[in-house]
Write a protein that holds these residues in place. Structure first.
Motif: not given
Length: 139
Positions: A61-71, A79-87, A112-121
């Motif tokens: 990609f020369t330019r990309a958009r990322i939507v990042a989900y915390l499951r 608050d998915p933004a709290n996990w920014y260091p992981s993203f 762009d940080m979003r909340l996804g569905s619950r995932t074990p672990g």
């Protein structure tokens, strides 16, 4: 052509949360693990690797958009933004894997940080899309 790929990191990785203060050695270890897991997830994604090979010698990609989900591991409010260091560590792994030349503002929109569905672990999922024609509205 507009390309989009989903990269799923393995569930159960130790994540970084901006609200939790951890020793700098622990932070560095988790950051390395997240970057390595992202590189491994890219390497295991057949369609993404084919697209990356076709784009060589440059980045995919020369330019990309990322939507990042915390499951999250648990149900409830988050608050998915709290996990920014992981993203951020995962996005650095995408750069390491050759998807982007760099993750500065000229090449990347997001994550762009979003909340996804619950995932074990718990799990991080990144959706990377071509943003070559993306135009930002002046703020």
């Amino acid at each position: 052509m507009s390309q989009s790929f989903t990269v799923e990191l393995p569930p159960g990785l130790a994540l970084l949360n901006a609200n939790r203060r951890v020793h700098h050695h622990v932070r560095a270890t988790r950051t390395r693990a997240l970057r390595a897991a992202t590189i491994e997830a890219v390497a295991g994604h057949r369609e993404l690797m084919a697209a990356l090979a076709a784009a060589k010698p440059g980045p995919l990609f020369t330019r990309a958009r990322i939507v990042a989900y915390l499951r999250p591991a648990r149900a409830g409010r988050a608050d998915p933004a709290n996990w920014y260091p992981s993203f951020k560590a995962a996005v650095d792994g995408l750069v390491d894997a050759g998807l982007l030349e760099d993750d500065d503002h000229t090449r990347l929109i997001g994550p762009d940080m979003r909340l996804g569905s619950r995932t074990p672990g718990g799990q991080i999922v990144l959706v990377i899309s071509d943003a070559t024609g993306w135009t930002d509205v002046a703020a």
